[in-house]
Design a protein around this motif. Structure first.
Motif, PDB file in Angstrom:
ATOM      1  N   HIS A  31      28.846  -0.693  43.776  1.00  0.00           N
ATOM      2  CA  HIS A  31      29.207   0.143  42.626  1.00  0.00           C
ATOM      3  C   HIS A  31      30.692  -0.037  42.312  1.00  0.00           C
ATOM      4  CE1 HIS A  31      25.304   2.115  42.758  1.00  0.00           C
ATOM      5  NE2 HIS A  31      25.464   2.303  44.053  1.00  0.00           N
ATOM      6  N   PRO A  32      31.036  -0.739  41.221  1.00  0.00           N
ATOM      7  CA  PRO A  32      32.440  -1.018  40.898  1.00  0.00           C
ATOM      8  C   PRO A  32      33.297   0.230  40.752  1.00  0.00           C
ATOM      9  CG  PRO A  32      30.978  -2.359  39.542  1.00  0.00           C
ATOM     10  CD  PRO A  32      30.118  -1.368  40.252  1.00  0.00           C
ATOM     11  N   GLU A  33      32.732   1.273  40.147  1.00  0.00           N
ATOM     12  CA  GLU A  33      33.518   2.481  39.934  1.00  0.00           C
ATOM     13  C   GLU A  33      33.903   3.153  41.246  1.00  0.00           C
ATOM     14  OE1 GLU A  33      29.133   3.695  39.322  1.00  0.00           O
ATOM     15  OE2 GLU A  33      30.417   1.912  39.215  1.00  0.00           O
ATOM     16  N   LEU A  34      33.029   3.017  42.268  1.00  0.00           N
ATOM     17  CA  LEU A  34      33.334   3.579  43.580  1.00  0.00           C
ATOM     18  C   LEU A  34      34.403   2.748  44.288  1.00  0.00           C
ATOM     19  CD1 LEU A  34      32.883   5.566  45.837  1.00  0.00           C
ATOM     20  CD2 LEU A  34      30.871   4.248  46.553  1.00  0.00           C
ATOM     21  N   VAL A  35      34.300   1.436  44.173  1.00  0.00           N
ATOM     22  CA  VAL A  35      35.312   0.548  44.750  1.00  0.00           C
ATOM     23  C   VAL A  35      36.677   0.862  44.133  1.00  0.00           C
ATOM     24  CG1 VAL A  35      36.063  -1.852  44.974  1.00  0.00           C
ATOM     25  CG2 VAL A  35      33.649  -1.275  45.276  1.00  0.00           C
TER      26      VAL A  35
ATOM     27  N   THR B 259      18.839 -12.627  42.229  1.00  0.00           N
ATOM     28  CA  THR B 259      20.110 -12.078  42.670  1.00  0.00           C
ATOM     29  C   THR B 259      20.899 -11.529  41.495  1.00  0.00           C
ATOM     30  OG1 THR B 259      20.192 -13.640  44.484  1.00  0.00           O
ATOM     31  CG2 THR B 259      22.280 -12.588  43.848  1.00  0.00           C
ATOM     32  N   ASN B 260      21.288 -10.268  41.571  1.00  0.00           N
ATOM     33  CA  ASN B 260      22.135  -9.651  40.568  1.00  0.00           C
ATOM     34  C   ASN B 260      23.545  -9.561  41.107  1.00  0.00           C
ATOM     35  OD1 ASN B 260      20.008  -9.165  38.777  1.00  0.00           O
ATOM     36  ND2 ASN B 260      19.419  -7.330  39.916  1.00  0.00           N
ATOM     37  N   GLN B 261      24.528  -9.681  40.262  1.00  0.00           N
ATOM     38  CA  GLN B 261      25.899  -9.595  40.685  1.00  0.00           C
ATOM     39  C   GLN B 261      26.637  -8.543  39.877  1.00  0.00           C
ATOM     40  OE1 GLN B 261      27.475 -13.550  40.283  1.00  0.00           O
ATOM     41  NE2 GLN B 261      26.874 -14.097  42.360  1.00  0.00           N
ATOM     42  N   VAL B 262      27.491  -7.825  40.577  1.00  0.00           N
ATOM     43  CA  VAL B 262      28.314  -6.807  39.932  1.00  0.00           C
ATOM     44  C   VAL B 262      29.749  -7.265  40.025  1.00  0.00           C
ATOM     45  CG1 VAL B 262      29.017  -4.392  39.960  1.00  0.00           C
ATOM     46  CG2 VAL B 262      26.686  -5.028  40.628  1.00  0.00           C
ATOM     47  N   ASN B 263      30.422  -7.484  38.885  1.00  0.00           N
ATOM     48  CA  ASN B 263      31.791  -7.978  38.863  1.00  0.00           C
ATOM     49  C   ASN B 263      32.774  -6.837  38.644  1.00  0.00           C
ATOM     50  OD1 ASN B 263      31.252 -10.813  39.137  1.00  0.00           O
ATOM     51  ND2 ASN B 263      30.410 -10.745  37.072  1.00  0.00           N
TER      52      ASN B 263
ATOM     53  N   GLU C 125      28.280  10.143  41.888  1.00  0.00           N
ATOM     54  CA  GLU C 125      26.876   9.994  42.275  1.00  0.00           C
ATOM     55  C   GLU C 125      26.468   8.527  42.156  1.00  0.00           C
ATOM     56  OE1 GLU C 125      24.445  12.562  39.969  1.00  0.00           O
ATOM     57  OE2 GLU C 125      25.616  14.374  40.426  1.00  0.00           O
ATOM     58  N   TYR C 126      25.693   8.071  43.160  1.00  0.00           N
ATOM     59  CA  TYR C 126      25.375   6.640  43.217  1.00  0.00           C
ATOM     60  C   TYR C 126      23.933   6.406  43.678  1.00  0.00           C
ATOM     61  CZ  TYR C 126      30.410   6.550  42.952  1.00  0.00           C
ATOM     62  OH  TYR C 126      31.711   6.760  42.534  1.00  0.00           O
ATOM     63  N   LEU C 127      23.361   5.343  43.154  1.00  0.00           N
ATOM     64  CA  LEU C 127      22.004   4.930  43.518  1.00  0.00           C
ATOM     65  C   LEU C 127      22.056   4.065  44.770  1.00  0.00           C
ATOM     66  CD1 LEU C 127      18.930   4.535  42.702  1.00  0.00           C
ATOM     67  CD2 LEU C 127      19.715   2.438  41.550  1.00  0.00           C
ATOM     68  N   ILE C 128      21.174   4.352  45.725  1.00  0.00           N
ATOM     69  CA  ILE C 128      21.008   3.480  46.897  1.00  0.00           C
ATOM     70  C   ILE C 128      19.984   2.421  46.513  1.00  0.00           C
ATOM     71  CG2 ILE C 128      20.365   3.330  49.321  1.00  0.00           C
ATOM     72  CD1 ILE C 128      22.889   4.916  48.841  1.00  0.00           C
TER      73      ILE C 128
ATOM     74  N   THR D   6      32.894  -9.748  43.592  1.00  0.00           N
ATOM     75  CA  THR D   6      31.508  -9.865  43.162  1.00  0.00           C
ATOM     76  C   THR D   6      30.606  -9.469  44.309  1.00  0.00           C
ATOM     77  OG1 THR D   6      32.035 -11.678  41.676  1.00  0.00           O
ATOM     78  CG2 THR D   6      29.725 -11.403  42.294  1.00  0.00           C
ATOM     79  N   VAL D   7      29.754  -8.492  44.099  1.00  0.00           N
ATOM     80  CA  VAL D   7      28.863  -8.002  45.136  1.00  0.00           C
ATOM     81  C   VAL D   7      27.438  -8.374  44.781  1.00  0.00           C
ATOM     82  CG1 VAL D   7      28.044  -5.977  46.362  1.00  0.00           C
ATOM     83  CG2 VAL D   7      30.428  -6.092  45.627  1.00  0.00           C
TER      84      VAL D   7
END
Length: 430
Positions: A170-174, A216-220, A396-399, A207-208
C-alpha cells in the motif's frame, strides 16, 4: 589387484524433532539392493534424511552405471572395510557440528572412531561420516542428530522464515512510514549513518509485487513525491540527545518490508522449506473459508510498546483492528498455524503462544554495531515518540495475500523473498 563387490544397506531415518509434541520418533525401513559404487561414497540423492551405509565383501571388480533416484551414477570399488553415511543437516547447522575451533567435531571423531567431512560451500546441506564399522558411523550420526535437536530448540539458531501478511503493497502506508521516520530523525543522519540516508534519498521509486495473483500486479510509489518533514540543521547537542535515547536509523523497520507476522519458523534445510511451501499452498481453500470468501480490511491506529515500558522500549508497534470485528482474520491465521503445527514445522513454545497481530515500526534488536565501539543499547526511550504518535491514524488497508517469507533475504522490490504465497479474497466492500 584385489577385487570386491558389495551391496548397499539403504535405510530412511525420519527424526521428528521440534514437532509432534517434540517426541523423537524414528522410522527405519531396511532394504537390501545390489549396487556398485565406491565404498566410501555417499548416495545423497535417495531423499531427505536418508542414510546409507556400505558393507563390503571380497569378490570381482565391478563397474557399471546405476540409476539412483532418477540420476545415473557410475563408479568402481577401490577398497573394503570403510563405511559411510550422508546426513542432510542444513547449511545453517554446520557451524554447530563443527563447534568452536572444531572442538565438537574432533570430540565426536575421537570418541566414535569416525571421520566427519564437512561441506566446503555454504550452500551445501550434507555432511559425510566415515568409519570402520556400521555401528560407529550410526552412533556418530545419532550424536549429531542430538546436537541438531538441542540447537533447534535453543536461541542459538535464529528463525529463518515466517508467514507474513504484506502491508508494504500500500503506497499510502509506505508514505506515512517514511514521514514517521523522517519526522523523528530529520533529513540528516544522527548516528554516523549519513551514507545510508543518502542511499535512501537516491531511491526514486519502490515497486511491490503481489505474488499470489495469477497475473503479477505492481504498485509503484514515487519517493520524490513524498513530503519530507523539514527541520533546521541539527546541532551536535540534538544528535547526542537522540543517541542517548537510543534512537537511530537502524532500529526503524524499513517501509518496504512492512508486514504483519502470523508465525515464526525455523526451516534449517531445503526439505523443510519445500514442505512449508506445500503446506501453505495446500490450505488456500481453508483460509478462504475462514475468511467467508470476503475481503478482509484492517485499521492501523496508535502506537504501543511490546512488553516493558516506553522509557526502555525494545519493540514499538502499531496495533491492528479488524474492520467489522468479526474475528475472520484471526480464524484465517489459526488455520495457517494449525497446518504448520500438524506438519511438524513449528517449535513447541511457538505453537503454544496466542497470536497478537501487530505491525512493528521500531525494534532495538535491529540496531547496528557502532564503529566507535560504544556499547550496543538493548532498549530505546520511546516516550517522546509516543507523545506525538500515540494516537496516529495510519488508515484502513486490505490484506491481499499471505507469504512464506525468508528472513534476511529480499526481492527486488525490497520486501522479503517470497517462497510461496496464497491469495486472500479480492477487494470490494459490502
Amino acid at each position: 589387484m584385489s577385487q570386491e563387490s558389495f551391496s548397499i544397506l539403504s535405510y530412511r531415518v525420519s527424526v521428528k524433532s521440534a514437532m509432534d509434541g517434540f517426541k523423537k520418533q524414528k522410522m527405519v525401513n531396511l532394504v537390501w539392493r545390489p549396487i556398485s559404487t565406491q565404498s566410501s561414497s555417499i548416495l545423497a540423492e535417495a531423499g531427505n534424511d536418508v542414510r546409507e551405509a556400505a558393507q563390503c565383501s571380497k569378490s570381482s571388480d565391478v563397474s557399471e552405471e546405476v540409476i539412483e533416484g532418477g540420476r545415473r551414477e557410475s563408479a568402481s570399488v577401490e577398497s573394503a572395510g570403510k563405511h559411510s553415511v550422508s546426513l542432510e543437516v542444513g547449511a545453517s547447522l554446520i557451524k554447530f557440528i563443527r563447534g568452536k575451533e572444531g572442538t565438537t567435531q574432533m570430540k565426536i571423531e575421537e570418541e566414535m572412531g569416525v571421520k566427519i567431512i564437512l561441506p566446503l560451500s555454504r550452500n551445501e546441506d550434507h555432511i559425510i561420516i566415515e568409519g570402520g564399522s556400521v555401528d560407529c558411523v550410526t552412533k556418530a550420526s545419532e550424536r549429531i542428530v542430538t546436537i541438531i535437536d538441542e540447537v533447534v530448540q535453543s536461541a542459538s539458531l535464529d528463525y529463518s522464515h515466517f508467514v507474513s501478511l504484506p502491508l508494504a503493497i500500500h503506497p499510502e502506508l509506505v508514505e506515512k512510514l517514511v514521514n514517521f521516520q523522517n519526522s523523528i530523525l530529520g533529513n540528516d543522519s544522527i548516528a554516523g549513518d549519513e551514507r545510508d540516508n543518502q542511499a535512501d534519498r537516491s531511491t526514486t521509486s519502490v515497486t511491490v509485487d503481489l505474488k499470489a495473483n495469477s497475473e503479477t500486479n505492481q504498485v509503484n510509489l514515487d519517493i520524490k513525491s513524498i513530503p519530507i518533514v523539514s527541520y533546521p540543521p541539527k546541532t551536535k547537542a540534538k544528535s547526542s540527545t537522540l543517541l542517548d535515547m537510543g534512537i537511530e536509523k537502524s532500529i526503524f523497520i524499513k517501509p518496504s518490508t512492512f508486514h504483519l507476522t502470523v508465525l515464526m519458523l525455523k526451516l534449517w534445510n531445503k526439505d523443510r522449506v519445500n514442505v512449508a511451501c506445500d503446506v501453505l499452498k495446500s490450505i488456500s481453500p481453508s483460509v478462504m473459508d475462514a475468511l467467508d470468501n470476503k475481503p478482509i480490511f484492517i485499521r492501523l491506529k496508535g502506537l504501543d510498546c511490546m512488553r516493558g515500558s516506553l522509557a526502555k522500549a525494545r519493540v514499538l508497534y502499531v496495533p491492528v483492528e479488524e474492520i467489522g470485528d468479526e474475528g475472520r482474520i484471526l480464524r484465517a491465521c489459526q488455520v495457517i498455524t494449525d497446518a504448520f503445527v500438524k506438519a511438524g514445522l513449528v517449535l513447541e513454545k511457538d505453537a503454544k503462544q496466542s497470536l497478537k497481530l501487530h505491525a512493528t515500526v521500531m525494534n532495538a534488536r535491529h540496531r547496528k554495531r557502532r564503529k566507535d565501539n560504544r556499547k550496543k543499547m538493548e532498549t530505546f526511550d520511546a516516550r517522546e515518540i509516543h507523545k506525538h504518535f500515540g494516537n496516529q491514524d495510519w488508515g484502513e488497508y486490505l490484506i491481499r495475500e499471505a507469504h512464506l517469507s525468508q528472513r534476511f533475504v529480499f526481492d527486488q522490490n525490497g520486501y522479503y523473498r517470497c517462497c510461496a504465497s496464497i491469495p486472500f479474497p479480492g477487494e470490494h466492500r459490502a
